[in-house]
Design an enzyme around this catalytic site. Structure first.
Site, PDB file in Angstrom:
ATOM      1  N   CYS A 128       0.757  -1.236  -0.063  1.00  0.00           N
ATOM      2  CA  CYS A 128      -0.089  -0.046   0.075  1.00  0.00           C
ATOM      3  C   CYS A 128       0.869   1.365   0.180  1.00  0.00           C
ATOM      4  O   CYS A 128       1.796   1.318   0.912  1.00  0.00           O
ATOM      5  CB  CYS A 128      -0.731  -0.027   1.120  1.00  0.00           C
ATOM      6  SG  CYS A 128      -1.978   1.570   1.324  1.00  0.00           S
ATOM      7  N   THR A 266     -10.759  -0.795 -10.081  1.00  0.00           N
ATOM      8  CA  THR A 266     -11.050   0.752 -10.633  1.00  0.00           C
ATOM      9  C   THR A 266     -12.207   0.658 -11.608  1.00  0.00           C
ATOM     10  O   THR A 266     -13.005   1.478 -11.773  1.00  0.00           O
ATOM     11  CB  THR A 266      -9.895   1.357 -11.191  1.00  0.00           C
ATOM     12  OG1 THR A 266      -8.825   1.463  -9.814  1.00  0.00           O
ATOM     13  CG2 THR A 266     -10.254   2.711 -11.480  1.00  0.00           C
TER      14      THR A 266
END
Lengths: 305, 265
Positions: A128, A266
């Site tokens: 991340c 996404t």
């Protein structure tokens, strides 16, 4: 007839689309919803040891080139997750546990906790780019750290182990090799890039609650395809090609680069939750036209002379 | 290429609505319909969902009730302060029928008011039931009077209007008959009662629901409902039957971490 069944080691999928961790997937019901929209497998939103509220909103923005997110690992924590993610057979597709932590000790603890919950695999996220104490902000993702965390998780689970890598490294093939050597069964490539920032010029302030956010979508896709291409040269284990996949054509690029399955996240924003079904339909069309009968025959063909 | 970025606008006017409730008006042509909501950004603080409560040619507004740190900051906003607006999101109400009832619990009146105005414009006979725990929490009383909207006021303590719940007033109206459709927004326990009453009386209804929302456009998953799992923000306005099919309707919502929070009875 084109065959789009896929295999990630011993894990068999009806189709190669996998819900990437972090998009939807907060609850079991949410995973079921994604599975009903055609995903071949679904990944839960990453779980940490303690509950986390995540960054303040805005946590997701989109701009001309793609998406920035600074969700910040909001999740119920492993204790509540063990009550939430039960009877996973109802989901209708294999469910991948996603675990993330700041230390290899916590990674090992989480791996042990998710073992008996009915997950089809466990994904360790060490990449991340926007949450202090985790991923690249905690120095994870170097070959050494990757080896250590992968080995610690491997030690605690017999489930197929996926390791999710960051694109923000020199030589991603070397990092993937470290994960493979330490016992990973597959590589998820890639996590979001950057991090990036968008500033509102009227107030002069960064917009994201977390100030910076991981980059995904169109801008990330060529980088993701290149990463998969590099990793394919370095390891023998399967790759879940993730990053900006919106269409069947994009999925085909990933498979040609060396992916055995494709992560989708996404694209849920751009094409709706049924993007999984759409990508599968389009992929079949692309494969038919290019003369590929199945995913195995197509995988890595971009490497052929 | 579509994008989701806040449009930064100065607050044009602040209206005191009731105790701890203010409306912020902006001058901007907003392409929204009654029932839709906005994500409102306070720079460096947070982003929260608000129903569009004022919807006029060239201007719009939101109504904010002080419930936490973000809404408290919003309630302190002054003319000229810059706030960011994202949206509109969610599905609007479907206005239909010749006689309708709007049922608002507390600041649930916010997204219903533009609907009442639109209904009036179209010549639909409208009754707006506005309820609160006591007189000081009632909103839009004057606004409704000025707009010529027929209202029934209810308070839990009888300090204004009828001493009863909004659903008692609704039940009386449904029993009297002749109602084509009911629209409601407010505490979820009330919404469930509204949906059940409408089912019993075989009257169509729509309810505007709320969940913890972080993005507003169906990506983050914070507002996914049990058992179906769809993100509520993509709809917000549901038919009574759709809402009653949601297992957690009237039972629980979730907090920022996704942990279940039961509704107080």
């Amino acid at each position: 007839m084109v065959d789009i069944t896929a295999k990630l080691g011993r894990l068999k999928l009806d189709n190669p689309t996998v819900l990437a961790s972090g998009i939807l997937g907060v609850t079991k019901a949410s995973l079921k919803y994604v599975a009903s929209n055609g995903a071949g497998a679904v990944t839960m939103k990453s779980v940490t040891v303690e509950p986390r509220a995540g960054h303040h909103a805005p946590i997701i923005l989109t701009y001309e080139g793609g998406m920035l997110n600074s969700v910040g690992y909001s999740n119920q924590g492993i204790k509540e997750a063990k009550k939430e993610f039960i009877s996973l057979k109802d989901v209708g597709a294999p469910v991948i546990a996603s675990i993330t932590a700041g230390s290899k000790k916590d990674f090992a603890f989480l791996a042990e906790q998710v073992n008996e919950m009915g997950f089809a695999a466990v994904e360790a996220v060490i990449s991340c780019p926007h949450t202090p104490g985790f991923g690249t902000m905690a120095g994870q993702g170097t070959p050494d750290s990757t080896r250590e965390i992968t080995a610690a998780v491997r030690d605690k689970t017999k489930l197929p182990l996926f390791v999710k890598l960051s694109p923000s490294v020199q030589g991603i093939g070397e990092v993937a090799k470290a994960a493979e050597d330490a016992g990973a069964d597959a590589i998820t490539a890639i996590n979001t890039g950057g991090p990036g920032m968008i500033i509102d010029v009227k107030t002069g302030k960064p917009i994201l609650g977390g100030t910076v956010g991981g980059l995904s979508g169109d801008a990330l896709r060529p980088i993701a395809v290149r990463c998969v291409y590099d990793i394919y040269k370095s390891v023998r284990i399967p790759i879940i090609g993730t990053g900006g996949v919106m269409t069947g054509e994009h999925a085909a690029q990933m498979i040609l680069a060396g992916a055995s399955a494709v992560g989708i996240g996404t694209a849920v924003y751009y094409r709706g939750a049924d993007v999984f079904r759409k990508v599968c339909d389009e992929l079949q069309g692309v494969m038919k036209e290019a003369g590929y009968k199945n995913i195995y025959g197509m995988r890595g063909m971009a490497h052929e002379e | 290429m579509k994008s989701e970025l806040p449009i930064t606008l100065p607050v044009e006017k602040v209206i005191d609505e009731a105790e701890g409730v203010k409306s912020l008006i902006f001058r901007h042509k907003l392409d929204a319909k009654p029932g839709q909501f906005l994500m409102v950004w306070i720079p460096r603080v947070d982003l929260k969902p608000f129903g569009v409560s004022y919807l006029e040619e060239g201007s719009f507004g939101i109504t904010v009730c002080k419930v936490g740190p973000t809404s408290e900051k919003l309630c302190r906003a002054k003319k000229g302060d810059l706030l960011g607006i994202m949206g509109p999101y969610g599905k609007p109400f479907t206005l239909e029928g010749r006689r309708i009832i709007l049922v608002a619990g507390g600041y649930g009146a916010a997204p219903l008011f533009p609907l009442a105005e639109e209904a009036k414009k179209k010549g639909i006979t409208t009754t707006f039931i506005i309820g609160a725990k006591s007189e000081s929490y009632l909103i839009y009383r004057e606004r409704a009077k000025k707009a010529g909207i027929n209202t029934i006021i209810t308070t839990d303590d009888g300090s204004c209007g009828r001493k009863c719940f909004t659903t008692d007033a609704l039940e009386d109206a449904l029993k009297a008959g002749g109602i084509d459709k009911v629209y409601s927004c407010g505490p979820e326990i009330m919404l469930k009662k509204v949906a059940e009453l409408c089912r019993r009386h075989q009257v169509k209804c729509e309810v505007s629901m709320h969940r913890y929302m972080k993005c507003g456009f169906g990506v983050c998953g914070s507002c996914s409902v049990d058992d179906q799992g769809f993100p509520l923000c993509k709809k917000v306005v549901l038919t009574g039957e759709e809402a009653l099919r949601i297992k957690e309707f009237g039972q629980h919502s979730r907090d920022a971490s996704g942990t279940k929070q039961p509704f107080a009875r």
